[in-house]
Design an enzyme around this catalytic site. Structure first.
Site, PDB file in Angstrom:
ATOM      1  CG  HIS A  62       5.087  -3.594  -0.483  1.00  0.00           C
ATOM      2  ND1 HIS A  62       5.734  -4.036  -1.605  1.00  0.00           N
ATOM      3  CD2 HIS A  62       4.030  -4.429  -0.299  1.00  0.00           C
ATOM      4  CE1 HIS A  62       5.100  -5.092  -2.091  1.00  0.00           C
ATOM      5  NE2 HIS A  62       4.062  -5.356  -1.313  1.00  0.00           N
ATOM      6  CB  SER A 118       2.835 -13.427  -0.615  1.00  0.00           C
ATOM      7  OG  SER A 118       2.225 -12.333   0.031  1.00  0.00           O
ATOM      8  CB  SER A 119       2.476 -12.877   4.952  1.00  0.00           C
ATOM      9  OG  SER A 119       2.589 -11.535   4.564  1.00  0.00           O
ATOM     10  CB  CYS A 120      -1.285 -11.234   1.026  1.00  0.00           C
ATOM     11  SG  CYS A 120      -0.702 -11.592  -0.601  1.00  0.00           S
ATOM     12  CE1 TYR A 171       2.196 -11.176  -5.778  1.00  0.00           C
ATOM     13  CE2 TYR A 171       1.539 -11.155  -3.460  1.00  0.00           C
ATOM     14  CZ  TYR A 171       2.523 -11.257  -4.429  1.00  0.00           C
ATOM     15  OH  TYR A 171       3.830 -11.447  -4.052  1.00  0.00           O
ATOM     16  CE  LYS A 206       4.080 -14.579  -5.082  1.00  0.00           C
ATOM     17  NZ  LYS A 206       5.371 -15.109  -5.536  1.00  0.00           N
TER      18      LYS A 206
HETATM   19  P1  GDP Z   1      -0.105  -4.963   2.367  1.00  0.00           P
HETATM   20  O1  GDP Z   1       0.729  -5.550   3.464  1.00  0.00           O
HETATM   21  O2  GDP Z   1      -0.378  -5.935   1.271  1.00  0.00           O
HETATM   22  O3  GDP Z   1      -1.352  -4.320   2.884  1.00  0.00           O
HETATM   23  O4  GDP Z   1       0.767  -3.855   1.624  1.00  0.00           O
HETATM   24  P2  GDP Z   1       1.326  -2.387   1.903  1.00  0.00           P
HETATM   25  O5  GDP Z   1       2.732  -2.479   2.368  1.00  0.00           O
HETATM   26  O6  GDP Z   1       1.095  -1.619   0.639  1.00  0.00           O
HETATM   27  O7  GDP Z   1       0.425  -1.713   3.018  1.00  0.00           O
HETATM   28  C1  GDP Z   1       0.506  -2.026   4.388  1.00  0.00           C
HETATM   29  C2  GDP Z   1      -0.339  -1.063   5.205  1.00  0.00           C
HETATM   30  O8  GDP Z   1       0.295   0.222   5.196  1.00  0.00           O
HETATM   31  C3  GDP Z   1      -1.761  -0.849   4.685  1.00  0.00           C
HETATM   32  O9  GDP Z   1      -2.622  -0.757   5.803  1.00  0.00           O
HETATM   33  C4  GDP Z   1      -1.664   0.527   4.000  1.00  0.00           C
HETATM   34  O10 GDP Z   1      -2.900   1.223   3.957  1.00  0.00           O
HETATM   35  C5  GDP Z   1      -0.677   1.227   4.938  1.00  0.00           C
HETATM   36  N1  GDP Z   1      -0.034   2.410   4.350  1.00  0.00           N
HETATM   37  C6  GDP Z   1       0.020   3.630   4.933  1.00  0.00           C
HETATM   38  N2  GDP Z   1       0.590   4.535   4.127  1.00  0.00           N
HETATM   39  C7  GDP Z   1       0.945   3.866   3.000  1.00  0.00           C
HETATM   40  C8  GDP Z   1       1.586   4.280   1.783  1.00  0.00           C
HETATM   41  O11 GDP Z   1       1.948   5.431   1.583  1.00  0.00           O
HETATM   42  N3  GDP Z   1       1.806   3.295   0.853  1.00  0.00           N
HETATM   43  C9  GDP Z   1       1.420   2.000   1.061  1.00  0.00           C
HETATM   44  N4  GDP Z   1       1.687   1.090   0.101  1.00  0.00           N
HETATM   45  N5  GDP Z   1       0.787   1.587   2.190  1.00  0.00           N
HETATM   46  C10 GDP Z   1       0.553   2.518   3.141  1.00  0.00           C
END
Ligand code: GDP
Length: 314
Positions: free
Chosen positions: A186, A114-116, A143, A147
């Site tokens: 996500h 994962s990129s994280c 997580y 990974k």
């Molecule tokens: P990440 O890539 O591990 O951070 O996973 P996410 O896809 O959950 O979040 C990506 C970014 O989108 C983060 O900065 C979140 O705060 C933002 N984000 C904005 N609105 C939302 C939402 O409704 N759900 C999620 N999951 N992320 C959100």
């Protein structure tokens, strides 16, 4: 006629896609079927965390190639709420599958990380060499460590046993079959659902978490599956390889793009009490591009296909 291309898969190779219900597992199956591979399978109710069940599956089905696309994932909220579940699930599955792949002489295994896994303050775009050069993003450290353990396990098996286990590091994948739930999704799935619900219920605004400033690289899941098949056939090195699209956008730009695709006319507000997570996650894709792979779908096309699927399913 069966063509043998060294380490590449043949049309009648036995291929195990670990992760029958995951977004990427399902897409890899679709890609394999489309390409004519006729002996592909996933677990049928076996518990991936139960080593004796997995051992029996390998013994009976004798896979030659394994795509390891399993393990619980979730968006930023799920990572904060269930770090132990996410970590344990991913660790156990990686240990069970990788050890069975060695025990039953699998020709090649692709582990999806994962990129994280990259450090929080990594230079962008993130190069594969940057792994383990800095501290991880706190919202997904459990997580990410699981990974990274999977990555290192593949490399350790290569070094100790000569196993041909490779590692792909995908950008943030989205597409049909994604998790659209409120808590675990996500950002792409979450915003499609929020904007669709706001549209059909005539609501005036939608809340997006954080500042809207973080940047993420998004890859449509069919492109990611295609990249997985490509490296299974064309990449044999223990160093991980990034699987990205080159499409890095701010959450703000993503939200605007989703608003247009969904046809939501209200306003977008940013809830800065919610976390941003990693400031930027954008992959350096030169390795896979130099090998000759590039993505097919634009962000807009991927979003439109995903939204159509969502409308039919929900
Ligand atoms: P990440 O890539 O591990 O951070 O996973 P996410 O896809 O959950 O979040 C990506 C970014 O989108 C983060 O900065 C979140 O705060 C933002 N984000 C904005 N609105 C939302 C939402 O409704 N759900 C999620 N999951 N992320 C959100």
């Amino acid at each position: 006629m069966t063509v043998n291309r060294g380490n590449a898969m043949n049309i009648d190779s036995s291929i195990y896609v670990v992760g029958e219900n995951t977004l990427i597992g399902v897409a890899i199956h679709r890609a394999l079927e489309r390409a004519g591979y006729c002996k592909t399978f996933s677990e049928k109710g076996e518990d991936l965390k139960n080593v004796s069940q997995i051992d029996r599956l390998f013994r009976e089905r004798k896979p030659e190639f394994v795509f390891l696309a399993a393990g619980k994932t979730g968006g930023i909220a799920a990572n904060i709420k269930y770090p132990a579940d996410l970590m344990l699930d991913n660790l156990l599955i990686a240990c069970n599958i990788i050890e069975c792949a060695r025990r039953y002489n699998v020709k090649k295994l692709l582990y999806l990380a994962s990129s994280c896994s990259y450090p929080r303050d990594c230079a962008q775009p993130m190069k594969e060499e940057a792994l383990l050069t800095g501290l991880l993003e706190p919202t997904n450290v459990a997580y990410a460590v699981a990974k990274i353990a999977g990555i290192k396990l593949c490399q350790a098996y290569k070094s100790q046993y000569g196993s041909n286990f490779i590692v792909g590091i995908p950008a943030n994948a989205f597409g049909p079959g994604d998790d659209f739930s409120e808590e675990d999704s996500h950002v792409v799935a979450a915003l499609i659902r929020k904007m669709h619900e706001a549209k059909v219920n005539d609501r005036k605004q939608v809340e997006v978490w954080g500042t809207g400033n973080p940047q993420r690289e998004f890859i449509f899941v069919d492109d990611l599956a295609d990249a997985c098949l490509f490296i299974m056939d064309n990449y044999d090195t223990p160093e991980p390889i990034n699987l990205g699209s080159g499409m890095a956008f701010s959450i703000r730009d993503l939200a605007e793009a989703i608003r247009e695709v969904v046809g939501f006319n209200g306003s977008i507000v940013y809830d800065t009490s919610k976390p941003d997570g990693m400031p930027i996650k954008s992959l350096d894709n030169s390795k896979i591009r130099d090998l000759g792979w590039s993505p097919y779908f634009s962000l807009r096309e991927g979003l439109a296909i995903t939204y159509n699927w969502y409308r039919k399913e929900y």
